[in-house]
Design an enzyme around this catalytic site. Structure first.
Site, mmCIF file in Angstrom:
data_model
loop_
_atom_site.group_PDB
_atom_site.id
_atom_site.type_symbol
_atom_site.label_atom_id
_atom_site.label_comp_id
_atom_site.label_asym_id
_atom_site.label_seq_id
_atom_site.Cartn_x
_atom_site.Cartn_y
_atom_site.Cartn_z
ATOM 1 N N SER A 83 0.834 -1.211 0.000
ATOM 2 C CA SER A 83 0.000 0.000 0.000
ATOM 3 C C SER A 83 0.863 1.254 0.000
ATOM 4 O O SER A 83 0.383 2.329 -0.303
ATOM 5 C CB SER A 83 -0.884 0.012 1.248
ATOM 6 O OG SER A 83 -0.066 0.093 2.404
ATOM 7 N N CYS A 140 2.858 -6.132 9.965
ATOM 8 C CA CYS A 140 2.619 -5.160 8.885
ATOM 9 C C CYS A 140 3.999 -4.731 8.410
ATOM 10 O O CYS A 140 4.892 -4.477 9.230
ATOM 11 C CB CYS A 140 1.844 -3.963 9.421
ATOM 12 S SG CYS A 140 1.797 -2.542 8.295
ATOM 13 N N THR A 165 -1.841 -6.913 4.761
ATOM 14 C CA THR A 165 -3.263 -6.627 4.566
ATOM 15 C C THR A 165 -3.712 -7.078 3.176
ATOM 16 O O THR A 165 -4.775 -7.683 3.018
ATOM 17 C CB THR A 165 -3.524 -5.112 4.750
ATOM 18 O OG1 THR A 165 -2.806 -4.663 5.905
ATOM 19 C CG2 THR A 165 -4.986 -4.810 4.898
ATOM 20 N N CYS A 210 2.763 -6.942 1.645
ATOM 21 C CA CYS A 210 1.759 -6.239 2.448
ATOM 22 C C CYS A 210 0.893 -7.320 3.092
ATOM 23 O O CYS A 210 0.285 -8.132 2.383
ATOM 24 C CB CYS A 210 0.920 -5.366 1.518
ATOM 25 S SG CYS A 210 -0.465 -4.547 2.321
HETATM 26 N N1 DGL Z 1 2.166 -2.472 4.835
HETATM 27 C C1 DGL Z 1 0.876 -2.959 5.003
HETATM 28 C C2 DGL Z 1 0.748 -4.285 5.663
HETATM 29 O O1 DGL Z 1 1.704 -5.027 5.680
HETATM 30 C C3 DGL Z 1 -0.319 -2.122 4.839
HETATM 31 C C4 DGL Z 1 -0.605 -1.117 5.867
HETATM 32 C C5 DGL Z 1 -1.783 -0.287 5.469
HETATM 33 O O2 DGL Z 1 -1.802 0.176 4.339
HETATM 34 O O3 DGL Z 1 -2.676 -0.129 6.311
HETATM 35 O O4 DGL Z 1 -0.276 -4.648 6.167
#
Ligand code: DGL
Length: 246
Positions: free
Chosen positions: A7, A179, A71, A69
């Site tokens: 993201s 994250c 998410t 990511c």
């Molecule tokens: N870097 C992300 C993850 O690993 C996304 C964080 C986000 O955009 O809320 O979940």
């Protein structure tokens, strides 16, 4: 060529590990910072973004894509695997190494709301969390700190403390960084946590998995190193973070 996306700039914590292991060949990284954060977005929205980004990365020549990511892995990796003929490597919530290594029996997990609700995380927790107490917290404001390159300092410490302290208060001796943005706040986390607290970043495990799949698929990284950084929004913070951490 390896494609990587997140993201935002958080996936650079994964790219950093991959480059340590494979410092050759072509990479293309896409930051979807015009739509960041993903944490509270619906799975359908994230699936649409993941498709759009996959099309861009494939157009650039990516033969394998790392969904750097947690998410997006939770929301979209099955969709991507079903719809595209190339391999996708996702993030694994590091509950297993945490469960094997904890001494207090309490594991803290920091992640986004989307990741904590995802079936992959719930399954891993079910498989490995038995016998341990798992306490979870959304890293509220962490993604914004990283996107604004505010990795240390009083404000960063205040924001990080709000989500980390409750896990420490519950007795967690091992903290899973669920994250990819969060490893960039490690120095700040270590200022808050007492000595001996272990933080687990899954990026090295994801890199090993990537290398295994590349071997199986006959995908090679050869020649001089080239890393291209693309973004849906301003490229400034992505480029600056890349210069300072890689
Ligand atoms: N870097 C992300 C993850 O690993 C996304 C964080 C986000 O955009 O809320 O979940």
């Amino acid at each position: 060529m390896i494609g990587i996306f997140d993201s935002g700039a958080g996936g650079l914590s994964v790219l950093r590990e991959i480059l340590k292991a494979m410092p050759r060949g072509e990479y293309v990284y896409f930051s979807d910072n015009a739509f960041c954060p993903y944490g509270e977005k619906t799975p359908e929205f994230i699936q649409d973004r993941a498709r759009a980004i996959t099309d861009i990365l494939r157009g650039e020549g990516a033969e394998i894509i790392v969904v750097a990511c947690n998410t997006a892995t939770a929301a979209a990796i099955s969709t991507l695997r079903a719809e595209y003929p190339i391999p996708f490597i996702g993030m694994e919530p590091a509950v297993k190494p945490a469960a094997l290594g904890t001494r207090s029996g309490v594991i803290g997990v920091l992640a986004t709301a989307g990741t904590l609700k995802g079936s992959k995380y719930l399954k891993t927790k079910g498989n490995w969390g038995e016998g341990c107490k798992i306490v979870e917290h959304v890293g509220k404001g962490f993604v914004e700190l990283v996107e604004n390159l505010e990795l240390t300092g009083e404000h960063a410490e205040q924001v990080v403390r709000e989500s980390l302290q409750p896990l420490l208060d519950e007795g967690a001796d091992t903290i899973v960084l669920g994250c990819t943005h969060y490893p960039f706040l490690l120095d700040t986390m270590k200022r808050i946590a007492p000595e001996g607290i272990r933080f687990i970043d899954p990026a090295p495990a994801v890199t090993r998995r990537l290398m295994d799949v590349m071997r199986q698929e006959g995908i090679k990284q050869e020649g001089g190193l080239s890393v291209r950084l693309l973004s849906s929004g301003s490229p400034d913070s992505l480029e600056k973070l890349y210069q300072s951490v890689i």
